[in-house]
Scaffold this active site. Structure first.
Site, PDB file in Angstrom:
ATOM      1  N   TYR A 159       3.822  56.948 -54.986  1.00 26.31           N
ATOM      2  CA  TYR A 159       4.508  55.739 -54.608  1.00 26.31           C
ATOM      3  C   TYR A 159       5.828  55.601 -54.000  1.00 26.31           C
ATOM      4  O   TYR A 159       6.604  56.513 -54.339  1.00 26.31           O
ATOM      5  CB  TYR A 159       4.781  54.817 -55.885  1.00 26.31           C
ATOM      6  CG  TYR A 159       5.202  53.470 -55.596  1.00 26.31           C
ATOM      7  CD1 TYR A 159       4.279  52.436 -55.011  1.00 26.31           C
ATOM      8  CD2 TYR A 159       6.379  52.956 -56.016  1.00 26.31           C
ATOM      9  CE1 TYR A 159       4.769  51.093 -55.132  1.00 26.31           C
ATOM     10  CE2 TYR A 159       6.879  51.722 -55.665  1.00 26.31           C
ATOM     11  CZ  TYR A 159       5.919  50.784 -55.142  1.00 26.31           C
ATOM     12  OH  TYR A 159       6.617  49.413 -54.830  1.00 26.31           O
ATOM     13  N   ASP A 247      11.015  61.987 -50.727  1.00 27.90           N
ATOM     14  CA  ASP A 247      11.216  60.636 -51.167  1.00 27.90           C
ATOM     15  C   ASP A 247      11.827  60.959 -52.755  1.00 27.90           C
ATOM     16  O   ASP A 247      11.299  60.981 -53.586  1.00 27.90           O
ATOM     17  CB  ASP A 247      10.088  59.958 -51.436  1.00 27.90           C
ATOM     18  CG  ASP A 247      10.378  58.478 -52.029  1.00 27.90           C
ATOM     19  OD1 ASP A 247      11.536  58.100 -52.554  1.00 27.90           O
ATOM     20  OD2 ASP A 247       9.615  57.560 -51.733  1.00 27.90           O
ATOM     21  N   LYS A 275      17.681  53.775 -56.724  1.00 25.87           N
ATOM     22  CA  LYS A 275      17.829  53.835 -58.302  1.00 25.87           C
ATOM     23  C   LYS A 275      18.882  54.372 -58.858  1.00 25.87           C
ATOM     24  O   LYS A 275      20.003  53.813 -58.706  1.00 25.87           O
ATOM     25  CB  LYS A 275      16.501  54.545 -58.975  1.00 25.87           C
ATOM     26  CG  LYS A 275      15.053  53.791 -58.394  1.00 25.87           C
ATOM     27  CD  LYS A 275      14.001  54.206 -59.197  1.00 25.87           C
ATOM     28  CE  LYS A 275      12.622  53.654 -58.561  1.00 25.87           C
ATOM     29  NZ  LYS A 275      12.059  52.604 -59.290  1.00 25.87           N
TER      30      LYS A 275
HETATM   31  C1  LIG Z   1       9.630  57.462 -55.442  1.00 23.04           C
HETATM   32  C2  LIG Z   1       9.869  56.014 -54.999  1.00 23.04           C
HETATM   33  N1  LIG Z   1       9.932  55.428 -53.744  1.00 23.04           N
HETATM   34  C3  LIG Z   1      10.256  54.456 -53.321  1.00 23.04           C
HETATM   35  C4  LIG Z   1      10.404  53.435 -54.536  1.00 23.04           C
HETATM   36  C5  LIG Z   1      10.794  52.072 -54.062  1.00 23.04           C
HETATM   37  O1  LIG Z   1      12.164  51.546 -54.352  1.00 23.04           O
HETATM   38  P1  LIG Z   1      12.458  50.088 -54.738  1.00 23.04           P
HETATM   39  O2  LIG Z   1      11.633  49.456 -55.899  1.00 23.04           O
HETATM   40  O3  LIG Z   1      13.903  49.993 -54.931  1.00 23.04           O
HETATM   41  O4  LIG Z   1      12.267  49.492 -53.370  1.00 23.04           O
HETATM   42  C6  LIG Z   1      10.245  53.562 -55.808  1.00 23.04           C
HETATM   43  C7  LIG Z   1      10.024  52.594 -56.688  1.00 23.04           C
HETATM   44  O5  LIG Z   1       9.818  52.756 -57.858  1.00 23.04           O
HETATM   45  C8  LIG Z   1      10.026  55.038 -56.043  1.00 23.04           C
HETATM   46  O6  LIG Z   1       9.469  55.444 -57.490  1.00 23.04           O
END
Ligand SMILES: Cc1ncc(COP(=O)(O)O)c(C=O)c1O
Length: 438
Positions: A159, A247, A275
């Site tokens: 994700y 990521d 986060k």
């Molecule tokens: C690995 C990863 N990338 C990107 C995101 C997206 O972040 P946001 O919810 O702050 O847009 C998340 C959110 O859970 C994530 O877990």
């Protein structure tokens, strides 16, 4: 009794303990679709009605009915130090009093950039944005602009937020409304399977400019990378001239100050953060090689902007958070409490040979109702969501809060005490037995 009937009886609907949450739940659904501003928050996967929280402190969440929960959601990752650490709250309040947004450069973004660069050696330059999704979206555009190639490889079950390129062919979180062009530009490989990546590069020589990966997959259980996986991706990206984006929106500053890349020994071209970096304020960031980052306008030709990017209150929260995380005892505590939780649960799981997988990477963990280990998206399909739902609601009723999903990562915080974890092991052990009807 059939599981669906058991589940109906087990959810929080109709229980006096949740009176206020339930009445607000009925109202919110008429004004906010599904009653939530982000679908992860809904209880669709576990049944029942999402709980309304009113405040949070340390390891605890408090709901509208004044029930208290030991929290393992951690706001989906940001609450690494627990909720409302005094130093972070003070720093944010001071910044707010000086002006919540300037729309011009300020010293807090400079200090924050210098601190992230010091913590994470692969980052030579960085840009701050307002969410993980924005970081991912911007990093992908930059990588495409830099490589001059449109196609991207991502991994089934990973994700990366909700922008078109990463939802386009997402195996478990797909969407209508995505143009065909985005779908054909995103290719899917299997996590922990280098052959599937190489096959895509061979099938599309000279067309793939980007590979994006979560170093630890957090949305199909917590799936750590096989030892050769991330180094292998690095080699393939070098061989085929593609930009490797790590990521680290969940793993960054959670697994270590230097992120998962410092733990697993891989040097990406670009990294996305979010986060935990913001101390609870809305944040995203992306950074990496100077040569790539300097392609951003106004230095270069790739566009990204944002009214709230590098917001002073967020930067103040982030600086205070990184300063606290620089004390190695924080990561030792996160590891000790996470290990305590898992060894407490493993005792029962092993003694009774329960079909449960306990998977964790540092302070990210998943308790999965599956007879076999989850190593990729296909494996995650065998998770028993009904049994998880019974487990989830037993925990809810007994003051322990997990993500309302059988496969999304739960998070330990540095504010959890030995007693919190001891109490959680007790409740979770009862919950496992109950959910598996023993
Ligand atoms: C690995 C990863 N990338 C990107 C995101 C997206 O972040 P946001 O919810 O702050 O847009 C998340 C959110 O859970 C994530 O877990």
């Amino acid at each position: 009794m059939r599981t669906e009937t058991k589940l109906k009886l087990a959810t929080n609907v109709g229980k006096a303990r949740y009176k206020e949450s339930l009445s607000h739940g009925a109202r919110i659904e008429s004004v906010i679709p599904g009653g939530v501003d982000s679908p992860f928050r809904a209880f669709n996967e576990v049944g029942g009605q999402a709980v309304f929280f009113s405040r949070a402190k340390g390891s605890r969440l408090f709901d509208l009915d004044n029930n208290t929960y030991i929290d393992y959601l951690g706001a989906w990752g940001p609450a690494i130090l627990g909720h409302c650490p005094d130093a972070v709250v003070k720093a944010c309040q001071e910044a707010l009093a000086l002006g919540p947004v300037f729309g011009s450069p300020h010293t807090l973004e400079l200090r924050m950039a210098e601190q992230v660069i010091k913590a994470c050696p692969s980052i030579e330059k960085i840009r701050f944005v307002s969410s993980g999704t924005e970081a991912v979206m911007s990093a992908i555009r930059l990588a495409r602009g830099y490589s001059g190639k449109e196609k991207m490889i991502m991994f089934e079950g990973c994700y990366h937020g909700h922008c078109d390129p990463v939802l386009a062919s997402n195996a478990h979180k797909s969407s209508s409304g995505i143009p065909e062009g985005s779908r054909t530009a995103t290719l899917q490989a299997r996590f922990n399977d280098l052959e599937s990546v190489e096959a895509l590069f061979q099938a599309h020589p000279d067309e793939i400019g980007v590979v994006i990966v979560e170093p630890v997959a957090g949305s199909m259980g917590v799936v750590p990378p096989a030892p050769d996986f991330l180094p292998g991706l690095r080699q393939l990206c070098d061989r085929y001239n593609a930009v490797l984006i790590l990521d680290e929106v969940i793993t960054g500053f959670r697994l270590a100050l230097g992120g998962a890349q410092s733990v697993y020994g891989v040097i990406p071209d670009l990294t996305c953060f979010g986060k935990a970096l913001g101390g609870g304020m809305p944040i995203g960031a992306y950074g990496g090689k100077k040569e790539i980052m300097e392609r951003l306008i106004p230095d270069g030709d790739v566009y990204q902007a944002g009214t709230f990017s590098g917001n002073p209150v967020t930067m103040a929260g982030g600086i205070a958070t990184i300063e606290l995380l620089a004390d190695p005892s924080v990561y030792e505590r996160l590891e000790a409490r996470s290990a305590q939780l898992f060894s407490g649960l493993a005792e029962t799981v092993e003694r009774l040979a329960l079909p449960i997988q306990l998977q964790r990477a540092g302070s990210m963990f998943a308790i999965m109702f599956s007879a076999k280990p989850v190593r990729n998206f296909q494996d995650s399909l065998s998770v028993d969501h009904e049994a998880f739902s019974l487990f989830f609601h037993h925990l809810l009723d007994n003051g322990v809060y997990l993500p309302p999903s059988g496969i999304d990562a739960a998070c330990m915080s540095a504010a959890h005490t030995e007693q919190d974890v001891e109490q959680s092991v007790k409740v979770m052990t009862e919950g496992l037995k109950l959910a598996l009807a023993m």
